[in-house]
Write a protein that holds these residues in place. Sequence first.
Motif, PDB file in Angstrom:
ATOM      1  N   ASP A 121      49.612  34.971  57.012  1.00 32.92           N
ATOM      2  CA  ASP A 121      49.912  36.324  56.569  1.00 32.92           C
ATOM      3  C   ASP A 121      48.613  37.107  56.366  1.00 32.92           C
ATOM      4  O   ASP A 121      47.537  36.536  56.254  1.00 32.92           O
ATOM      5  N   VAL A 122      48.750  38.416  56.330  1.00 34.33           N
ATOM      6  CA  VAL A 122      47.631  39.311  56.051  1.00 34.33           C
ATOM      7  C   VAL A 122      47.941  40.029  54.746  1.00 34.33           C
ATOM      8  O   VAL A 122      48.993  40.673  54.621  1.00 34.33           O
ATOM      9  N   VAL A 123      47.042  39.918  53.771  1.00 39.53           N
ATOM     10  CA  VAL A 123      47.299  40.404  52.416  1.00 39.53           C
ATOM     11  C   VAL A 123      46.154  41.301  51.971  1.00 39.53           C
ATOM     12  O   VAL A 123      44.990  41.048  52.289  1.00 39.53           O
ATOM     13  N   ASN A 124      46.507  42.334  51.227  1.00 37.42           N
ATOM     14  CA  ASN A 124      45.494  43.169  50.586  1.00 37.42           C
ATOM     15  C   ASN A 124      45.208  42.569  49.211  1.00 37.42           C
ATOM     16  O   ASN A 124      46.026  42.676  48.291  1.00 37.42           O
ATOM     17  N   VAL A 125      44.062  41.915  49.067  1.00 40.97           N
ATOM     18  CA  VAL A 125      43.677  41.248  47.821  1.00 40.97           C
ATOM     19  C   VAL A 125      42.928  42.265  46.958  1.00 40.97           C
ATOM     20  O   VAL A 125      41.863  42.747  47.346  1.00 40.97           O
ATOM     21  N   ILE A 126      43.493  42.569  45.798  1.00 46.55           N
ATOM     22  CA  ILE A 126      42.979  43.658  44.952  1.00 46.55           C
ATOM     23  C   ILE A 126      42.544  43.123  43.604  1.00 46.55           C
ATOM     24  O   ILE A 126      43.261  42.333  42.979  1.00 46.55           O
ATOM     25  N   ASP A 127      41.386  43.566  43.158  1.00 42.88           N
ATOM     26  CA  ASP A 127      40.886  43.255  41.807  1.00 42.88           C
ATOM     27  C   ASP A 127      40.841  44.557  41.018  1.00 42.88           C
ATOM     28  O   ASP A 127      40.172  45.514  41.432  1.00 42.88           O
ATOM     29  N   GLY A 203      36.766  52.609  17.455  1.00 43.07           N
ATOM     30  CA  GLY A 203      35.443  52.127  17.835  1.00 43.07           C
ATOM     31  C   GLY A 203      35.472  50.877  18.693  1.00 43.07           C
ATOM     32  O   GLY A 203      34.430  50.452  19.203  1.00 43.07           O
ATOM     33  N   ALA A 204      36.651  50.255  18.856  1.00 44.58           N
ATOM     34  CA  ALA A 204      36.760  49.037  19.652  1.00 44.58           C
ATOM     35  C   ALA A 204      36.837  49.378  21.138  1.00 44.58           C
ATOM     36  O   ALA A 204      37.408  50.400  21.538  1.00 44.58           O
ATOM     37  N   ILE A 205      36.268  48.514  21.960  1.00 44.67           N
ATOM     38  CA  ILE A 205      36.352  48.630  23.414  1.00 44.67           C
ATOM     39  C   ILE A 205      37.417  47.648  23.901  1.00 44.67           C
ATOM     40  O   ILE A 205      37.373  46.460  23.562  1.00 44.67           O
ATOM     41  N   LEU A 206      38.368  48.143  24.671  1.00 49.23           N
ATOM     42  CA  LEU A 206      39.459  47.341  25.218  1.00 49.23           C
ATOM     43  C   LEU A 206      39.235  47.172  26.716  1.00 49.23           C
ATOM     44  O   LEU A 206      39.084  48.161  27.436  1.00 49.23           O
ATOM     45  N   GLU A 207      39.235  45.939  27.165  1.00 46.38           N
ATOM     46  CA  GLU A 207      38.892  45.670  28.563  1.00 46.38           C
ATOM     47  C   GLU A 207      39.843  44.619  29.130  1.00 46.38           C
ATOM     48  O   GLU A 207      40.121  43.611  28.487  1.00 46.38           O
ATOM     49  N   TYR A 208      40.339  44.888  30.338  1.00 48.76           N
ATOM     50  CA  TYR A 208      41.194  43.904  30.991  1.00 48.76           C
ATOM     51  C   TYR A 208      41.009  43.950  32.502  1.00 48.76           C
ATOM     52  O   TYR A 208      40.588  44.965  33.078  1.00 48.76           O
ATOM     53  N   ARG A 209      41.322  42.811  33.133  1.00 47.53           N
ATOM     54  CA  ARG A 209      41.246  42.676  34.585  1.00 47.53           C
ATOM     55  C   ARG A 209      42.450  41.869  35.062  1.00 47.53           C
ATOM     56  O   ARG A 209      43.016  41.070  34.321  1.00 47.53           O
ATOM     57  N   TYR A 210      42.810  42.081  36.320  1.00 47.31           N
ATOM     58  CA  TYR A 210      43.860  41.266  36.925  1.00 47.31           C
ATOM     59  C   TYR A 210      43.748  41.353  38.449  1.00 47.31           C
ATOM     60  O   TYR A 210      43.082  42.234  38.998  1.00 47.31           O
ATOM     61  N   ASP A 211      44.396  40.401  39.116  1.00 46.92           N
ATOM     62  CA  ASP A 211      44.441  40.370  40.574  1.00 46.92           C
ATOM     63  C   ASP A 211      45.826  40.794  41.031  1.00 46.92           C
ATOM     64  O   ASP A 211      46.830  40.496  40.384  1.00 46.92           O
ATOM     65  N   ARG A 212      45.842  41.447  42.170  1.00 51.13           N
ATOM     66  CA  ARG A 212      47.117  41.830  42.791  1.00 51.13           C
ATOM     67  C   ARG A 212      47.041  41.494  44.281  1.00 51.13           C
ATOM     68  O   ARG A 212      46.104  41.888  44.965  1.00 51.13           O
ATOM     69  N   HIS A 213      48.034  40.756  44.764  1.00 48.70           N
ATOM     70  CA  HIS A 213      48.144  40.450  46.186  1.00 48.70           C
ATOM     71  C   HIS A 213      49.279  41.302  46.751  1.00 48.70           C
ATOM     72  O   HIS A 213      50.452  41.079  46.418  1.00 48.70           O
ATOM     73  N   ASP A 214      48.906  42.273  47.571  1.00 56.15           N
ATOM     74  CA  ASP A 214      49.858  43.270  48.061  1.00 56.15           C
ATOM     75  C   ASP A 214      50.173  42.987  49.529  1.00 56.15           C
ATOM     76  O   ASP A 214      49.274  42.958  50.376  1.00 56.15           O
ATOM     77  N   ASN A 215      51.458  42.791  49.822  1.00 53.71           N
ATOM     78  CA  ASN A 215      51.890  42.538  51.193  1.00 53.71           C
ATOM     79  C   ASN A 215      52.268  43.804  51.946  1.00 53.71           C
ATOM     80  O   ASN A 215      52.583  43.737  53.133  1.00 53.71           O
ATOM     81  N   GLU A 216      52.268  44.944  51.277  1.00 57.40           N
ATOM     82  CA  GLU A 216      52.573  46.215  51.930  1.00 57.40           C
ATOM     83  C   GLU A 216      51.286  46.749  52.557  1.00 57.40           C
ATOM     84  O   GLU A 216      50.358  47.138  51.844  1.00 57.40           O
ATOM     85  N   LYS A 217      51.237  46.781  53.884  1.00 56.28           N
ATOM     86  CA  LYS A 217      49.997  47.178  54.561  1.00 56.28           C
ATOM     87  C   LYS A 217      50.164  48.393  55.462  1.00 56.28           C
ATOM     88  O   LYS A 217      49.187  48.896  56.004  1.00 56.28           O
ATOM     89  N   ILE A 218      51.402  48.849  55.651  1.00 55.25           N
ATOM     90  CA  ILE A 218      51.591  50.054  56.469  1.00 55.25           C
ATOM     91  C   ILE A 218      51.006  51.262  55.738  1.00 55.25           C
ATOM     92  O   ILE A 218      50.258  52.058  56.307  1.00 55.25           O
ATOM     93  N   PHE A 219      51.347  51.383  54.445  1.00 53.29           N
ATOM     94  CA  PHE A 219      50.740  52.400  53.580  1.00 53.29           C
ATOM     95  C   PHE A 219      50.131  51.676  52.384  1.00 53.29           C
ATOM     96  O   PHE A 219      50.850  51.014  51.630  1.00 53.29           O
ATOM     97  N   LEU A 220      48.825  51.788  52.194  1.00 51.76           N
ATOM     98  CA  LEU A 220      48.195  51.156  51.053  1.00 51.76           C
ATOM     99  C   LEU A 220      48.520  51.942  49.786  1.00 51.76           C
ATOM    100  O   LEU A 220      48.601  53.172  49.812  1.00 51.76           O
TER     101      LEU A 220
END
Length: 301
Positions: A121-127, A203-220
């Motif tokens: 498969d071809v996947v759009n790997v997003i961070d 005053g607190a800094i909130l930070e988060y990250r995640y990965d997304r594997h998107d199979n929709e490639k006709i329109f990003l």
Amino acid sequence: VDPSSKSVILQVDRVMSARRIAANTGHEQPLKPEDAPVRYAPRRESLPRNVLLRIGLILVLIPTDTGRPSAAEQPPGGKAEVWPEITQDERDLKRVEQDPDADAVVLLKERNGRILKRADDVVNVIDVHVRSKVLNERGKRYGDVQIKAGKYSRVSNIRARTIKADGTVVPLAPDQIFEKVTLQVGSYKETAWVFHFPAVEPGAILEYRYDRHDNEKIFLAPFFFAGSEFTLRARLTQAVPEDMGYTILCGLCPSSQPPTMTPWREGKAKGTMYTQELRNIPGYKDEILMPPERDASPRLE
């Protein structure tokens, strides 16, 4: 004829004869031990060896847990937590000059995508990486985060942390990430991963990250640079293989800042890397009859 069946018949005949004599004389004759009725337990047939082997194989193949992975197991995919350094300016920031009434400020909003071949498969790997800062008590509401899980995409490896005003780092426990049904109509439903930052305070800094594997490639999927609060910096990168062609649209972007294109190579994949970065983007407030987000925020798609 089975010889054992003959002995059974003979013993039964002896018992019946003794009972007939008792009926004629009025006294039942005691049975001799050898005349006592014989009770036979059904013979236990052993299963053929090949059947036992098949049963054992089935027991091995049946999983012990057939349910979906829990929120604590699925999103945190085991990656090492690597966080960009927090600058001194971000630590010292107490108000936004361009928006003095802001409850919070987005310090960084970033999405890095790469279209890669994974197996067949071809996947759009997003961070995705988001860093914001709480400026007052009203801004504590941004401690609640909801990450939508799309029909053709999979969210994983969620990491989050709170950096308190005194510099103390409080990571989000993996078991505090949950999947929630946000919309259901009949058999159709939409879900999202939700969590609440620990130790949220002004005053607190909130930070988060995640990965997304998107199979929709006709329109990003489009990337929206602005949000409900003032954004200091928003950045998008998208790598496209050389055998795929896309038309890039940046709506409401400054005409003097078109996306840059540079050569990209990762392993056997090669193509073009598109990059767009905007700074000091005003936030927009939700209002009745306001236009949709795609008409209120600069976007690249």
